[in-house]
Design a protein around this motif. Sequence first.
Motif, mmCIF file in Angstrom:
data_model
loop_
_atom_site.group_PDB
_atom_site.id
_atom_site.type_symbol
_atom_site.label_atom_id
_atom_site.label_comp_id
_atom_site.label_asym_id
_atom_site.label_seq_id
_atom_site.Cartn_x
_atom_site.Cartn_y
_atom_site.Cartn_z
ATOM 1 N N HIS A 50 0.841 -1.190 0.000
ATOM 2 C CA HIS A 50 0.000 0.000 0.000
ATOM 3 C C HIS A 50 0.870 1.232 0.000
ATOM 4 N N LYS A 51 0.443 2.265 -0.685
ATOM 5 C CA LYS A 51 1.185 3.520 -0.715
ATOM 6 C C LYS A 51 1.117 4.227 0.636
ATOM 7 N N ALA A 52 2.250 4.735 1.100
ATOM 8 C CA ALA A 52 2.280 5.459 2.370
ATOM 9 C C ALA A 52 1.565 6.795 2.244
ATOM 10 N N LYS A 53 1.638 7.431 1.091
ATOM 11 C CA LYS A 53 0.990 8.728 0.874
ATOM 12 C C LYS A 53 -0.419 8.521 0.331
ATOM 13 N N TYR A 54 -1.341 9.386 0.803
ATOM 14 C CA TYR A 54 -2.711 9.321 0.307
ATOM 15 C C TYR A 54 -3.166 10.729 -0.023
ATOM 16 N N ALA A 82 -0.707 -2.242 13.733
ATOM 17 C CA ALA A 82 -0.515 -3.187 12.626
ATOM 18 C C ALA A 82 0.132 -2.518 11.432
ATOM 19 N N THR A 83 -0.275 -1.276 11.141
ATOM 20 C CA THR A 83 0.240 -0.528 9.996
ATOM 21 C C THR A 83 0.488 0.901 10.413
ATOM 22 N N SER A 84 1.692 1.393 10.205
ATOM 23 C CA SER A 84 2.021 2.747 10.647
ATOM 24 C C SER A 84 2.347 3.651 9.466
ATOM 25 N N ASP A 85 2.302 4.963 9.749
ATOM 26 C CA ASP A 85 2.786 5.996 8.825
ATOM 27 C C ASP A 85 2.009 6.096 7.517
ATOM 28 N N ILE A 86 0.709 5.854 7.546
ATOM 29 C CA ILE A 86 -0.140 6.168 6.394
ATOM 30 C C ILE A 86 -0.360 7.673 6.430
ATOM 31 N N GLN A 87 -0.053 8.356 5.342
ATOM 32 C CA GLN A 87 0.012 9.814 5.390
ATOM 33 C C GLN A 87 -0.969 10.493 4.439
ATOM 34 N N PRO A 88 -2.189 10.775 4.911
ATOM 35 C CA PRO A 88 -3.106 11.636 4.167
ATOM 36 C C PRO A 88 -2.613 13.079 4.202
ATOM 37 N N THR A 89 -3.401 13.998 3.669
ATOM 38 C CA THR A 89 -2.942 15.381 3.530
ATOM 39 C C THR A 89 -2.967 16.171 4.832
ATOM 40 N N LYS A 142 -10.187 18.648 8.700
ATOM 41 C CA LYS A 142 -9.561 19.972 8.635
ATOM 42 C C LYS A 142 -8.367 20.162 9.564
ATOM 43 N N GLU A 143 -8.265 19.368 10.624
ATOM 44 C CA GLU A 143 -7.179 19.567 11.579
ATOM 45 C C GLU A 143 -6.001 18.667 11.259
ATOM 46 N N ASN A 144 -4.814 19.116 11.670
ATOM 47 C CA ASN A 144 -3.602 18.307 11.500
ATOM 48 C C ASN A 144 -3.446 17.414 12.723
ATOM 49 N N ILE A 145 -3.609 16.121 12.538
ATOM 50 C CA ILE A 145 -3.623 15.202 13.671
ATOM 51 C C ILE A 145 -2.880 13.903 13.355
ATOM 52 N N THR A 146 -2.527 13.228 14.422
ATOM 53 C CA THR A 146 -2.070 11.839 14.362
ATOM 54 C C THR A 146 -3.192 10.987 14.923
ATOM 55 N N PHE A 147 -3.621 9.987 14.169
ATOM 56 C CA PHE A 147 -4.767 9.172 14.567
ATOM 57 C C PHE A 147 -4.379 7.704 14.609
ATOM 58 N N PHE A 148 -4.550 7.100 15.776
ATOM 59 C CA PHE A 148 -4.368 5.665 15.947
ATOM 60 C C PHE A 148 -5.735 5.025 15.714
ATOM 61 N N ALA A 149 -5.932 4.475 14.539
ATOM 62 C CA ALA A 149 -7.273 4.102 14.083
ATOM 63 C C ALA A 149 -7.682 2.707 14.553
ATOM 64 N N PRO A 150 -8.726 2.613 15.387
ATOM 65 C CA PRO A 150 -9.276 1.301 15.747
ATOM 66 C C PRO A 150 -10.154 0.772 14.620
ATOM 67 N N GLY A 151 -10.019 -0.487 14.304
ATOM 68 C CA GLY A 151 -10.762 -1.070 13.192
ATOM 69 C C GLY A 151 -12.217 -1.358 13.527
ATOM 70 N N ASN A 152 -12.943 -1.806 12.501
ATOM 71 C CA ASN A 152 -14.376 -2.069 12.657
ATOM 72 C C ASN A 152 -14.682 -3.023 13.799
ATOM 73 N N SER A 153 -13.883 -4.085 13.922
ATOM 74 C CA SER A 153 -14.208 -5.081 14.941
ATOM 75 C C SER A 153 -14.083 -4.509 16.346
#
Length: 220
Positions: free
Chosen positions: A15-19, A178-185, A52-63
């Motif tokens: 997967h691409k790190a940049k989004y 599980a997966t780190s450093d996915i970078q949206p805008t 709109k805000e610049n944040i770091t998000f540790f995303a919990p999955g659906n389960s």
Amino acid sequence: MSCSKEDYFYDTGVHKAKYDGTILQYLKSKPVQFDSLVMAIDAAGMNDVFEKENITFFAPGNSCIYKAVKWLNDDLRLNGKDTVSKFTQIKPEVWKEALSLYIFKGTYLLKDVPQIDTLSLKAFPGQGYASYGGRSMNIGVFYNDAGGIKYVGYRQLVLSFIPDFSNPQVGLINAPIATSDIQPTNGVIHALRFSTHSFDFESRRFIASAISAGIGKADE
């Protein structure tokens, strides 16, 4: 298996790190992993934070979200109360308080975070960071072993809930990434390892918060 420097591993795929889109747009683009999370964000009234805000998000999955609501319903049913069929029956402040534990203002990539050793916290304690809601959390990078040599294996981010601030290194509830450093805008996403994580870090915390705030009617 090899990959170029632009490629990014996402579990068993690449997967691409940049989004090219916001954090919320990224989450919406991955419904298999995050559609329940997106509904929780909407129920919390926090769409603008993720857009709109610049944040770091540790995303919990659906389960993680599913288990939290299921356990809440189990408790409600056990006590003879109506269960939850829509996320909006849980008050926005409950969702917001829980989600805020996973959000940090600013951008923190794996390389920006100090080492943690969950078996040797005095030597490698990670670091305390204030969450979006103002609660202190611990974030560190765990250096795995390889070939019998300590700390030379792959590195893994860990987000930790601190139950007792008088003993901040005792009883940490650790959520590995599980997966780190996915970078949206507008920041960075670190996706939690969903199989071992409970939303809000303790199932009873979420249940108690939801019940204390009051459960709405399904037709409201």
